[in-house]
Design an enzyme around this catalytic site. Sequence first.
Site, PDB file in Angstrom:
ATOM      1  N   CYS A   1      38.893  15.134  15.837  1.00  0.00           N
ATOM      2  CA  CYS A   1      38.935  16.013  14.671  1.00  0.00           C
ATOM      3  C   CYS A   1      40.375  16.247  14.221  1.00  0.00           C
ATOM      4  O   CYS A   1      41.331  15.901  14.923  1.00  0.00           O
ATOM      5  CB  CYS A   1      38.292  17.356  15.003  1.00  0.00           C
ATOM      6  SG  CYS A   1      36.503  17.250  15.283  1.00  0.00           S
TER       7      CYS A   1
ATOM      8  N   GLY B   1      31.032  13.047  14.168  1.00  0.00           N
ATOM      9  CA  GLY B   1      31.574  14.313  14.668  1.00  0.00           C
ATOM     10  C   GLY B   1      32.994  14.636  14.281  1.00  0.00           C
ATOM     11  O   GLY B   1      33.588  15.573  14.843  1.00  0.00           O
TER      12      GLY B   1
ATOM     13  N   ASN C   1      42.764  19.119  13.746  1.00  0.00           N
ATOM     14  CA  ASN C   1      42.936  20.525  14.132  1.00  0.00           C
ATOM     15  C   ASN C   1      43.968  21.210  13.254  1.00  0.00           C
ATOM     16  O   ASN C   1      45.044  20.639  12.967  1.00  0.00           O
ATOM     17  CB  ASN C   1      43.390  20.621  15.584  1.00  0.00           C
ATOM     18  CG  ASN C   1      42.290  20.275  16.578  1.00  0.00           C
ATOM     19  OD1 ASN C   1      42.528  20.286  17.794  1.00  0.00           O
ATOM     20  ND2 ASN C   1      41.099  19.973  16.102  1.00  0.00           N
TER      21      ASN C   1
ATOM     22  N   GLY D   1       0.788  -1.226   0.000  1.00  0.00           N
ATOM     23  CA  GLY D   1       0.000   0.000   0.000  1.00  0.00           C
ATOM     24  C   GLY D   1       0.816   1.270   0.000  1.00  0.00           C
ATOM     25  O   GLY D   1       0.252   2.376   0.074  1.00  0.00           O
TER      26      GLY D   1
ATOM     27  N   HIS E   1      39.007  21.486  11.172  1.00  0.00           N
ATOM     28  CA  HIS E   1      38.592  22.816  11.612  1.00  0.00           C
ATOM     29  C   HIS E   1      39.744  23.514  12.328  1.00  0.00           C
ATOM     30  O   HIS E   1      40.752  22.897  12.717  1.00  0.00           O
ATOM     31  CB  HIS E   1      37.370  22.744  12.536  1.00  0.00           C
ATOM     32  CG  HIS E   1      37.617  22.106  13.849  1.00  0.00           C
ATOM     33  ND1 HIS E   1      38.093  22.784  14.963  1.00  0.00           N
ATOM     34  CD2 HIS E   1      37.462  20.809  14.267  1.00  0.00           C
ATOM     35  CE1 HIS E   1      38.199  21.975  15.987  1.00  0.00           C
ATOM     36  NE2 HIS E   1      37.826  20.753  15.583  1.00  0.00           N
TER      37      HIS E   1
END
Length: 419
Positions: A365, A343, A367, A246, A347
């Site tokens: 991260c 995450g 850096n 459906g 940056h």
Amino acid sequence: MLRAARLGGRTRVALTVAALGAVALATGCSTTSEHSAQAASPQHSKPAATTSSSTPRPVKTTPAPPPPATVSVRPATGDQAANPARPVTVSAAGGTLSRVVVTNPVGKEVTGKVSADRRTWTSSEDLGYGKTYRVSAVATNPAGHPTRKVSTFTTLTPANQTAATVFPKSGTSIGVATIIDVNFDETITDKAAAEQAMTVTASPATTGSWHWMSDTEAEWRPAHFWKPGTRVHVSIGIYGAQVGTGLYGQSDEDATYTVHDDWRAVGNVNTYDLAVYHNGAKVKVLPASFGKPSTPTHNGIHVVYQKYPLYYMNSASYGVPADAPGGYENFPAYWAMRISGDGEFTHVNDETVGEQGSSNVSHGCINLSMANGKWLYEHMGVGDPVTVTGGDPELPIDDGYGGWNVSYTQWAAGSALRH
């Protein structure tokens, strides 16, 4: 003697005359026979007069008129579950179409086009779900006599509908490692039907495959990185497709892209740097700091898929409350580019500039200094690969766009059409 002679002479004269008469009679008979022969001879006979009693006159007949033209319509009259994504067709046999009008419930005409020979009319737009349509058509036979046809049908009514979104957004300039992502807002139980409605075409032609990440998400990856300059078109043609019990597609979605230059970065956890390449040539090496041992940066190929001039980071996004040891909130990360779903970013972090190039102190991260972070942000974009070596563990296939960390054979095995 004399008498006898005279008698004899007379006799000869009489015989002569008789003979002449006989000749004349013979001649007369001969003449009559020749005339009769000439009269009977074909070359001397006159043509016989033609009479109605001897030769029939040709009969003039009137040709039968051509039969009426016939008109057929698909969907058929009375159909209560017509697929709205399939075209309406009106066809004429024994004539040509002189008029076709298809209207929706409020009287708006459905657009369509007649063929060059005027024997077929085909609609050129999708119909609506659960609506009744009226078809009025006229076909004319060679004698100019019209045949009229009126037909109605109703399209199917889905029990539920699903919408699809495509990432990256259409028009985005994409990198060589771009993986195309499609998300549905409903659970797709018939993945094969959905996949059959989804296509990716490229120029130059590029081999690739879908891989179902979950019941609501499918990704398409080429076998190898895209070639710069490739033009890509994505068509999610699910409208009218039943992709579950459906459940039908709510609307089609399309996206187009162009692959930009080959920009890629390779980060080495053990040498604390990030080397940047443009079209295969190394153009810069940036000092960097990766994840510390307790929060290491994943190993393997990452892909840039979000960019922010300024992004506020919170440790709670990966499960560490802001007030817990090592927690933080609203950390201003400048020139941030997301490279994983849990995450990881490249940056700016001015607080780790002293460690960049010499030790790993981040939460996972990469850096960079303000100058280097801004330069990288300006040169790399969505779909560019950032490969990390020396990290741990391997970036999972479902973490961001980790699909490059399995072989193409493994990737293609995740297609619903490969089973």
